[in-house]
Write a protein that holds these residues in place. Structure first.
Motif, short mmCIF file in Angstrom:
data_model
loop_
_atom_site.label_atom_id
_atom_site.label_comp_id
_atom_site.label_asym_id
_atom_site.label_seq_id
_atom_site.Cartn_x
_atom_site.Cartn_y
_atom_site.Cartn_z
N LYS A 199 0.83 -1.20 0.00
CA LYS A 199 0.00 0.00 0.00
C LYS A 199 0.87 1.26 0.00
CE LYS A 199 -3.73 -2.30 2.56
NZ LYS A 199 -4.44 -2.38 3.87
N VAL A 200 2.04 1.14 0.59
CA VAL A 200 3.00 2.26 0.63
C VAL A 200 3.81 2.32 -0.65
CG1 VAL A 200 5.01 3.20 1.87
CG2 VAL A 200 3.14 2.11 3.14
N TYR A 201 4.01 1.15 -1.25
CA TYR A 201 4.90 0.96 -2.40
C TYR A 201 4.76 2.04 -3.49
CZ TYR A 201 7.31 -1.89 -6.00
OH TYR A 201 8.15 -2.35 -6.97
N PRO A 202 3.56 2.36 -3.96
CA PRO A 202 3.46 3.38 -5.01
C PRO A 202 3.86 4.78 -4.54
CG PRO A 202 1.28 2.72 -4.28
CD PRO A 202 2.25 1.75 -3.66
N LEU A 203 3.73 5.05 -3.24
CA LEU A 203 4.15 6.34 -2.71
C LEU A 203 5.66 6.52 -2.81
CD1 LEU A 203 1.92 6.43 0.52
CD2 LEU A 203 1.41 7.38 -1.75
N TRP A 204 6.37 5.41 -2.91
CA TRP A 204 7.84 5.44 -3.02
C TRP A 204 8.29 5.18 -4.46
CZ3 TRP A 204 10.80 3.01 1.69
CH2 TRP A 204 10.39 3.65 2.87
N ASN A 205 7.42 5.49 -5.38
CA ASN A 205 7.71 5.32 -6.81
C ASN A 205 7.89 3.86 -7.22
OD1 ASN A 205 7.74 8.19 -7.37
ND2 ASN A 205 9.77 8.27 -6.41
N GLY A 206 7.24 2.96 -6.48
CA GLY A 206 7.29 1.56 -6.86
C GLY A 206 6.46 1.31 -8.10
N ASP A 207 6.94 0.40 -8.94
CA ASP A 207 6.27 0.11 -10.20
C ASP A 207 5.65 -1.28 -10.14
OD1 ASP A 207 5.40 0.07 -12.77
OD2 ASP A 207 7.38 0.08 -13.71
N PHE A 208 4.32 -1.36 -10.22
CA PHE A 208 3.63 -2.64 -10.11
C PHE A 208 3.71 -3.43 -11.41
CE2 PHE A 208 1.37 -0.74 -6.44
CZ PHE A 208 1.60 -1.76 -5.52
N VAL A 209 4.92 -3.88 -11.73
CA VAL A 209 5.12 -4.80 -12.84
C VAL A 209 5.81 -6.05 -12.28
CG1 VAL A 209 5.24 -3.01 -14.59
CG2 VAL A 209 7.34 -3.75 -13.45
N LYS A 210 5.64 -7.16 -12.97
CA LYS A 210 6.13 -8.43 -12.43
C LYS A 210 7.64 -8.45 -12.18
CE LYS A 210 2.52 -11.47 -14.25
NZ LYS A 210 2.24 -12.67 -15.06
N THR A 211 8.39 -7.69 -12.97
CA THR A 211 9.86 -7.74 -12.86
C THR A 211 10.42 -6.71 -11.89
OG1 THR A 211 10.01 -6.27 -14.79
CG2 THR A 211 10.12 -8.65 -15.19
N ALA A 212 9.55 -5.92 -11.25
CA ALA A 212 10.02 -4.88 -10.33
C ALA A 212 10.36 -5.46 -8.97
CB ALA A 212 8.96 -3.79 -10.18
N HIS A 213 11.42 -4.94 -8.36
CA HIS A 213 11.79 -5.36 -7.01
C HIS A 213 10.71 -4.94 -6.01
CE1 HIS A 213 15.80 -5.82 -8.81
NE2 HIS A 213 16.10 -6.56 -7.77
N ILE A 214 10.44 -5.80 -5.07
CA ILE A 214 9.43 -5.48 -4.06
C ILE A 214 9.99 -4.50 -3.03
CG2 ILE A 214 8.13 -6.45 -2.11
CD1 ILE A 214 7.72 -8.95 -3.74
N PHE A 215 11.22 -4.72 -2.62
CA PHE A 215 11.77 -3.89 -1.55
C PHE A 215 12.67 -2.80 -2.12
CE2 PHE A 215 10.85 -8.00 0.53
CZ PHE A 215 9.80 -7.53 1.32
N ILE A 216 12.23 -1.56 -1.92
CA ILE A 216 12.87 -0.41 -2.54
C ILE A 216 13.14 0.69 -1.51
CG2 ILE A 216 11.85 -0.82 -4.82
CD1 ILE A 216 9.68 1.22 -4.13
N THR A 217 13.94 1.66 -1.93
CA THR A 217 14.21 2.84 -1.12
C THR A 217 13.10 3.87 -1.36
OG1 THR A 217 15.48 3.98 -2.83
CG2 THR A 217 16.68 2.43 -1.42
N GLN A 218 13.16 4.99 -0.64
CA GLN A 218 12.16 6.04 -0.83
C GLN A 218 12.22 6.66 -2.22
OE1 GLN A 218 13.13 7.97 3.20
NE2 GLN A 218 11.06 8.69 2.80
#
Length: 308
Positions: A199-218
């Motif tokens: 739920k926080v992931y997109p706030l940190w510029n996370g990209d919901f694609v299959k090849t994207a890393h789950i654990f990212i920095t801010q």
């Protein structure tokens, strides 16, 4: 014409030098083999007459008088074995007594162990009140839960992608050592933790694609191994636990707690991704009371004294 051992050593070292062995290695060879040759000379023992019993006596002597570690003994034996192999191949010795001589392998040190209550104290600690620390906690809790829930290695949790998680069946596709893939389950608490983090992931510029890393920095970059280690340590400190927590310790706790609860060593082996069962035995604590009970119940000669 017989050549004395010192001359043989000089010849061998010259060949090693031609083969571009480092000065440090040559110095170690000189020290180790010279020491063994001195031992033989003091006992009036010809190099051609050396047997495995003499090697055992020499190594026992090193342990008794110099308190050498198993690692140092292995180094000594390796130098002697290589020297005598060269002498045998050159026709200076009829056989190499060190060829089949083996020391008991030095056991790998086990990492420390923390109990289930301590693990729960870390995983169930209250979330921070401030927004950014709270978001970081959601990410860190997801990491901690997966490490303990599924026994992942640091590199495995670091490399986890969006497409590797099957939330419906609660399964992870893990790429482990040697690029081998395995499927492991994860628990409901780990599932909740990962979903809260996403739920926080997109706030940190996370990209919901299959090849994207789950654990990212801010900033949306994949979290590095050292960063994961530091966050794991930090969350243990925040929970008030006086333990040097690191990812491998959680993996070890997973294996130990699973083995204690299930008694199924092969299932734990599969989940850890070990190719050999012996590796799993090293990484887990064995319940010796349970082993004794199994032995008494199963072995045909364990209870011969009892009347039937």
């Amino acid at each position: 014409m017989q050549i004395n051992p010192s001359e043989l050593l000089t010849m061998w070292l010259k060949e090693r030098e031609v083969q571009n062995q480092s000065p440090h290695t040559l110095h170690a060879y000189t020290r180790d083999v010279s020491d063994f040759l001195k031992f033989c000379d003091e006992r009036k023992l010809q190099l051609a007459d050396v047997e495995s019993t003499d090697l055992r006596e020499y190594l026992a002597h090193k342990v008794e008088y110099q308190q050498l570690s198993p690692g140092s003994l292995q180094r000594l034996l390796s130098a002697i074995r290589q020297f005598m192999k060269w002498a045998e191949e050159g026709g200076y010795l009829a056989f190499n007594p060190a060829d089949d001589f083996k020391l008991k392998r030095q056991s790998r040190p086990l990492p420390g162990m923390i109990d289930i209550e301590t693990v729960n104290q870390i995983l169930d600690q209250a979330e921070p009140e401030a927004e950014i620390p709270k978001q970081m906690w959601y990410r860190d809790k997801a990491i901690l839960e997966l490490l303990y829930s599924s026994g992942l290695r640091l590199a495995e949790v670091q490399g986890l992608k969006i497409g590797d998680i099957d939330f419906n069946r609660q399964l992870l596709r893990i790429t482990g050592k040697g690029n081998k893939t395995r499927i492991v389950p994860f628990g409901s608490k780990a599932k909740d933790a990962v979903m809260n983090w996403l739920k926080v992931y997109p706030l940190w510029n996370g990209d919901f694609v299959k090849t994207a890393h789950i654990f990212i920095t801010q900033k949306g970059n994949p979290l590095g191994a050292r960063q994961i280690e530091n966050r794991v340590k930090y969350q243990a400190l925040r929970a008030g636990v006086n333990v040097d927590l690191h990812p491998h310790l959680l993996r070890h706790c997973f294996a130990s707690h699973m083995l204690s609860g299930s008694r199924d060593l092969r299932a734990v082996q599969e989940m850890l991704g070990h190719s050999n069962l012996s590796t799993t035995q090293i990484y887990t604590h064995v319940d010796f009371d349970h082993l004794a009970q199994v032995y008494d119940q199963a072995h045909p000669r364990a209870q011969l004294h009892k009347k039937t």
